[in-house]
Design an enzyme around this catalytic site. Structure first.
Site, PDB file in Angstrom:
ATOM      1  N   TYR A   1       0.833  -1.201   0.000  1.00 33.47           N
ATOM      2  CA  TYR A   1       0.000   0.000   0.000  1.00 33.47           C
ATOM      3  C   TYR A   1       0.863   1.244   0.000  1.00 33.47           C
ATOM      4  CZ  TYR A   1       0.988   1.077   4.929  1.00 33.47           C
ATOM      5  OH  TYR A   1       1.609   1.412   6.100  1.00 33.47           O
TER       6      TYR A   1
ATOM      7  N   GLU B   1      12.221   2.724  13.940  1.00 35.94           N
ATOM      8  CA  GLU B   1      11.241   3.672  13.393  1.00 35.94           C
ATOM      9  C   GLU B   1       9.977   3.566  14.234  1.00 35.94           C
ATOM     10  OE1 GLU B   1       9.955   2.662   9.407  1.00 35.94           O
ATOM     11  OE2 GLU B   1       9.899   0.525   9.865  1.00 35.94           O
TER      12      GLU B   1
ATOM     13  N   LEU C   1      11.359   1.184   6.892  1.00 42.80           N
ATOM     14  CA  LEU C   1      10.849   1.666   5.620  1.00 42.80           C
ATOM     15  C   LEU C   1      11.670   2.887   5.197  1.00 42.80           C
ATOM     16  CD1 LEU C   1       8.317   1.187   3.733  1.00 42.80           C
ATOM     17  CD2 LEU C   1       7.346   3.186   4.888  1.00 42.80           C
TER      18      LEU C   1
ATOM     19  N   LYS D   1       6.566  -1.899   1.969  1.00 43.47           N
ATOM     20  CA  LYS D   1       5.387  -1.308   2.627  1.00 43.47           C
ATOM     21  C   LYS D   1       4.198  -2.248   2.454  1.00 43.47           C
ATOM     22  CE  LYS D   1       3.353   3.300   3.222  1.00 43.47           C
ATOM     23  NZ  LYS D   1       3.531   3.360   4.668  1.00 43.47           N
TER      24      LYS D   1
END
Ligand code: PDD
Length: 282
Positions: free
Chosen positions: A31, A178, A202, A146
């Site tokens: 996505y 993250e 990411l 992702k």
């Protein structure tokens, strides 16, 4: 709301997704979330490049990526968002086939879904700063993709929410990676530090925009791993991402970061990012 699903524009309530969809059965898909300012997709090419990377890594073929930007633009118009701030959500799965761990037969069309909706960033915490907690990173080893498999992220975020915090920061063997839905940056000795881009995080697009903005603002930058033990030494911690812009993290695990208030680097970057994203008045 008018959305797009597998070649058609339709009311969201009319969308039919098969219970055999690989996204439903296996979280087998990717996505993107893209900001749109006044109908203009921000960092469109970067988001589509990352989507293409995810599709390649997961070996999902048959997607006409070139058509997606026009679909996103039409959704903004059809939903009255051409002059508004909005987000476009885009999801592609490996399509629908009877449940089997093996990939479906070649030629099975992927499922492609897009929607656009109005969006307002969290301006209150951008101003006041927010709290975060650290959590053990229980995600898989391909966080550079992702994927829609976000269970560990949602569990971490819920844990933060229940602790009265705004974000959870993943720590893998003590190394800060993250956030549950954001990139995390650190400031020490007036240097903006980013964790290295590995398979454990990411490649955030906002993070890379913030890097360019930092260079333009003459803020020194460095890329290196940061450890949980270093938290008391940071002057600032920044949460950055498509849906948060830049949120200063002023408390981690109940302990203040720096002076416990948004710091000067956060403020400088926030105003530079704002200038970049807000179309100049004509
Ligand atoms: N999340 N890291 C993770 C795990 C994320 O989920 C996100 C964004 C980011 C920031 O990436 P970017 O700057 O490209 O948005 C980093 C999106 C917005 C979401 O899941 O809603």
């Amino acid at each position: 709301m008018i959305v797009y699903c597998n070649g058609e524009f339709m009311e969201k309530s009319k969308v039919v997704i098969s219970p055999d969809d690989r996204g439903f059965l296996f979280a087998d898909g990717v996505y993107e979330v893209i900001r749109a300012y006044q109908g203009r997709l921000f960092k469109r090419a970067e988001h589509f490049d990352r989507l293409a990377y995810g599709l390649k890594e997961l070996r999902i073929g048959g997607v006409d990526l070139n058509s997606l930007a026009a679909i996103a633009a039409r959704l903004l118009t059809d939903n009255g968002l051409a002059k508004a701030d909005a987000t476009v959500y885009l999801q592609i799965t490996r399509g629908s086939a009877p449940r089997s761990h093996r990939f479906p037969p070649t030629g099975t069309p992927p499922t492609c879904y897009l929607e656009a909706k109005p969006f307002s960033p969290p301006t209150n915490v951008q101003q006041t700063g927010a709290a975060a907690i650290t959590v053990p990173d229980q995600r898989w080893a391909r966080c550079d993709i992702k994927t829609i498999a976000l269970l560990a992220n949602t569990l971490a975020h819920q844990q933060a929410h229940e602790a009265g915090a705004f974000e959870a920061i993943f720590a893998r063997n003590g190394v800060l990676q993250e956030g549950s839905h954001s990139s995390i940056l650190f400031v020490k000795d007036n240097v903006l530090i980013s964790p290295p881009l590995t398979n454990h995080i990411l490649a955030g697009i906002t993070r890379s925009v913030v890097h360019s903005v930092a260079a333009a603002e003459s803020i020194s930058t460095a890329t290196r791993s940061c450890h949980e033990d270093e938290l008391p030494e940071f002057q600032e911690v920044l949460m950055v991402g498509t849906t948060v812009d830049i949120v200063p993290i002023t408390v981690v695990n109940g302990r203040p970061i720096g002076g416990g208030a948004p710091g000067p680097i956060a403020r400088k970057l926030q105003s530079a990012l704002h200038k970049l994203t807000q179309p100049s008045p004509s």
